[in-house]
Design a protein around this motif. Sequence first.
Motif, mmCIF file in Angstrom:
data_model
loop_
_atom_site.group_PDB
_atom_site.id
_atom_site.type_symbol
_atom_site.label_atom_id
_atom_site.label_comp_id
_atom_site.label_asym_id
_atom_site.label_seq_id
_atom_site.Cartn_x
_atom_site.Cartn_y
_atom_site.Cartn_z
ATOM 1 N N GLY A 243 -105.124 -15.607 28.345
ATOM 2 C CA GLY A 243 -105.029 -15.651 27.536
ATOM 3 C C GLY A 243 -105.159 -16.445 26.870
ATOM 4 N N PRO A 244 -105.219 -16.435 25.748
ATOM 5 C CA PRO A 244 -105.276 -17.765 24.449
ATOM 6 C C PRO A 244 -103.541 -18.230 24.741
ATOM 7 C CG PRO A 244 -105.468 -15.733 23.033
ATOM 8 C CD PRO A 244 -105.110 -15.044 24.694
ATOM 9 N N VAL A 245 -104.089 -19.554 25.081
ATOM 10 C CA VAL A 245 -102.353 -20.203 25.348
ATOM 11 C C VAL A 245 -102.124 -20.409 23.405
ATOM 12 C CG1 VAL A 245 -102.974 -22.060 24.399
ATOM 13 C CG2 VAL A 245 -101.583 -22.285 26.070
ATOM 14 N N GLU A 246 -102.446 -19.989 22.354
ATOM 15 C CA GLU A 246 -101.220 -20.546 21.185
ATOM 16 C C GLU A 246 -100.309 -19.231 21.232
ATOM 17 O OE1 GLU A 246 -105.849 -18.902 20.040
ATOM 18 O OE2 GLU A 246 -105.407 -20.556 21.444
ATOM 19 N N ASN A 247 -100.765 -17.992 21.573
ATOM 20 C CA ASN A 247 -99.962 -16.938 21.423
ATOM 21 C C ASN A 247 -99.095 -16.594 22.925
ATOM 22 O OD1 ASN A 247 -101.556 -16.457 19.649
ATOM 23 N ND2 ASN A 247 -102.421 -15.594 20.755
ATOM 24 N N GLU A 248 -99.039 -17.835 23.495
ATOM 25 C CA GLU A 248 -98.111 -17.129 24.533
ATOM 26 C C GLU A 248 -97.210 -17.740 24.733
ATOM 27 O OE1 GLU A 248 -95.448 -18.724 27.649
ATOM 28 O OE2 GLU A 248 -97.053 -20.876 26.823
ATOM 29 N N VAL A 249 -95.976 -17.731 24.848
ATOM 30 C CA VAL A 249 -94.427 -17.388 24.127
ATOM 31 C C VAL A 249 -93.435 -18.874 24.249
ATOM 32 C CG1 VAL A 249 -93.496 -16.480 26.711
ATOM 33 C CG2 VAL A 249 -91.993 -16.454 24.016
ATOM 34 N N ASN A 250 -93.354 -19.522 25.632
ATOM 35 C CA ASN A 250 -93.393 -21.065 25.440
ATOM 36 C C ASN A 250 -94.295 -22.393 24.234
ATOM 37 O OD1 ASN A 250 -91.209 -20.691 27.640
ATOM 38 N ND2 ASN A 250 -92.810 -21.253 28.873
ATOM 39 N N LYS A 251 -95.363 -21.494 24.437
ATOM 40 C CA LYS A 251 -95.722 -22.095 23.737
ATOM 41 C C LYS A 251 -95.489 -21.701 21.867
ATOM 42 C CE LYS A 251 -98.958 -24.356 21.234
ATOM 43 N NZ LYS A 251 -100.102 -25.679 21.299
ATOM 44 N N LEU A 252 -94.673 -20.681 21.622
ATOM 45 C CA LEU A 252 -94.494 -20.761 19.803
ATOM 46 C C LEU A 252 -92.954 -20.627 20.486
ATOM 47 C CD1 LEU A 252 -95.851 -16.482 20.435
ATOM 48 C CD2 LEU A 252 -96.854 -18.034 18.672
ATOM 49 N N VAL A 253 -92.411 -20.806 21.195
ATOM 50 C CA VAL A 253 -91.193 -21.410 21.064
ATOM 51 C C VAL A 253 -91.227 -22.737 20.793
ATOM 52 C CG1 VAL A 253 -88.990 -22.179 22.951
ATOM 53 C CG2 VAL A 253 -89.857 -20.068 22.409
ATOM 54 N N HIS A 254 -91.604 -23.470 21.231
ATOM 55 C CA HIS A 254 -92.386 -24.696 20.628
ATOM 56 C C HIS A 254 -92.617 -24.638 18.913
ATOM 57 C CE1 HIS A 254 -94.443 -28.753 19.965
ATOM 58 N NE2 HIS A 254 -92.629 -29.544 20.415
ATOM 59 N N LEU A 255 -93.264 -23.764 18.263
ATOM 60 C CA LEU A 255 -93.726 -23.952 17.313
ATOM 61 C C LEU A 255 -92.890 -24.006 16.731
ATOM 62 C CD1 LEU A 255 -96.400 -24.499 15.362
ATOM 63 C CD2 LEU A 255 -97.026 -22.368 15.553
ATOM 64 N N ILE A 256 -92.983 -22.481 16.525
ATOM 65 C CA ILE A 256 -91.213 -22.292 15.789
ATOM 66 C C ILE A 256 -89.858 -22.842 15.450
ATOM 67 C CG2 ILE A 256 -89.955 -20.986 17.353
ATOM 68 C CD1 ILE A 256 -89.439 -18.989 14.934
ATOM 69 N N SER A 257 -90.063 -23.490 16.821
ATOM 70 C CA SER A 257 -88.396 -24.469 16.436
ATOM 71 C C SER A 257 -88.842 -26.236 15.576
ATOM 72 C CB SER A 257 -88.414 -25.592 17.970
ATOM 73 O OG SER A 257 -89.434 -25.726 18.882
ATOM 74 N N SER A 258 -89.905 -26.244 15.711
ATOM 75 C CA SER A 258 -90.760 -27.787 14.880
ATOM 76 C C SER A 258 -90.911 -26.382 13.200
ATOM 77 C CB SER A 258 -92.273 -27.761 15.687
ATOM 78 O OG SER A 258 -92.807 -26.862 14.680
ATOM 79 N N LYS A 259 -90.587 -25.844 13.412
ATOM 80 C CA LYS A 259 -90.356 -24.774 11.839
ATOM 81 C C LYS A 259 -88.977 -25.161 11.261
ATOM 82 C CE LYS A 259 -94.706 -23.982 10.269
ATOM 83 N NZ LYS A 259 -95.168 -22.949 9.773
ATOM 84 N N LEU A 260 -88.232 -25.200 12.325
ATOM 85 C CA LEU A 260 -86.671 -24.924 11.892
ATOM 86 C C LEU A 260 -86.259 -26.213 12.499
ATOM 87 C CD1 LEU A 260 -85.683 -20.760 13.422
ATOM 88 C CD2 LEU A 260 -87.045 -20.960 11.067
ATOM 89 N N PHE A 261 -86.647 -26.479 12.604
ATOM 90 C CA PHE A 261 -86.309 -28.670 12.899
ATOM 91 C C PHE A 261 -84.679 -27.554 14.069
ATOM 92 C CE2 PHE A 261 -88.094 -29.042 8.873
ATOM 93 C CZ PHE A 261 -88.940 -29.947 9.056
ATOM 94 N N CYS A 262 -85.096 -27.354 14.879
ATOM 95 C CA CYS A 262 -83.872 -26.600 15.946
ATOM 96 C C CYS A 262 -84.580 -26.665 17.177
ATOM 97 C CB CYS A 262 -83.480 -25.081 16.026
ATOM 98 S SG CYS A 262 -85.030 -23.801 15.796
#
Length: 316
Positions: A151-170
Amino acid sequence: MDNKIYSIPLMTKISEMYYYEKLSQNEIAKKLKISTSTVSRILTKALNEGIIKVEIIDIQEKHKLLEQKLKKRYQLLDVVVLNTIENIKPVELKKSLGKSAGEKIFDLLKPGQLLGIGPGETMLEMINSINPQKIIGGIRVIPLMGAWSRGPVENEVNKLVHLISSKLFCDYFILPAPAYVSSEEIKNILLDEPYIKEITSLWESVDVAIFSTGIDTYFGVPVQLVNEKDVIKKARKENGVGDILGNIIDEKGQEIKIELNKRLISIPLKVLKNIPLKICVSGGPAKFRSIRGALNSQLINVLITDKQTADLLLTE
């Protein structure tokens, strides 16, 4: 004008044609062989005489009532019911739900908490809608299941963890293991690896979990997890209604006894149930039964959904 044109029977007939039969004023005029302006005047007269009654409903108030009913029925901490159009396309519904979750998350998260997230398009939409200017100090983010192998890598959980951390600066954690493996034995070996064990042990400490639900087994099983044709047959045979973070459940929210669940690297449902804040962002006919199952077993205590799904949950 002749008073006969304003007779109650005629006013009633034209009102029924306009409001019940959904004919236009022009269509009514042609059928009755009168002018369109006459039809308009008759409808106005019918309104003034009380033959037509107009009721204006506050949609937002109606949704508030739905939210209150859902909270009471399923003993929820909070509910958000979106004002979506009927037959909304799944992709548009996910965008709407994700945007609402992206706004709501700042009301629910507190500084220093451990946030667990699941995979999927709805989660991606949520993260994309987060305002990076809003900062909550000390948040850490962790995946609630292993990585998709399909499936699409952009929806994969590790990718999402990294993405949200960049939004929340955490800070964040990555789980270097697939969500689905070839055997229960392999799963146990992986879970015993020191670094993987270090990450999965943190599931017990998650303060807030946010996730969507999987589609009804009537439509299939998550192709991102597995592409085995017999899995869907077994899931249906055991009354599976959908999945929560990969775990296929029945209508009571209990994990069903199939091989897929045994070979899955994901937060155990009994651990998920103990998390203080469990936010489910999901809606639509294909996810109704999985949402209801999760609600029945208290795997959710905050729900963000659409009006049509809310109506179904209350009807059922």
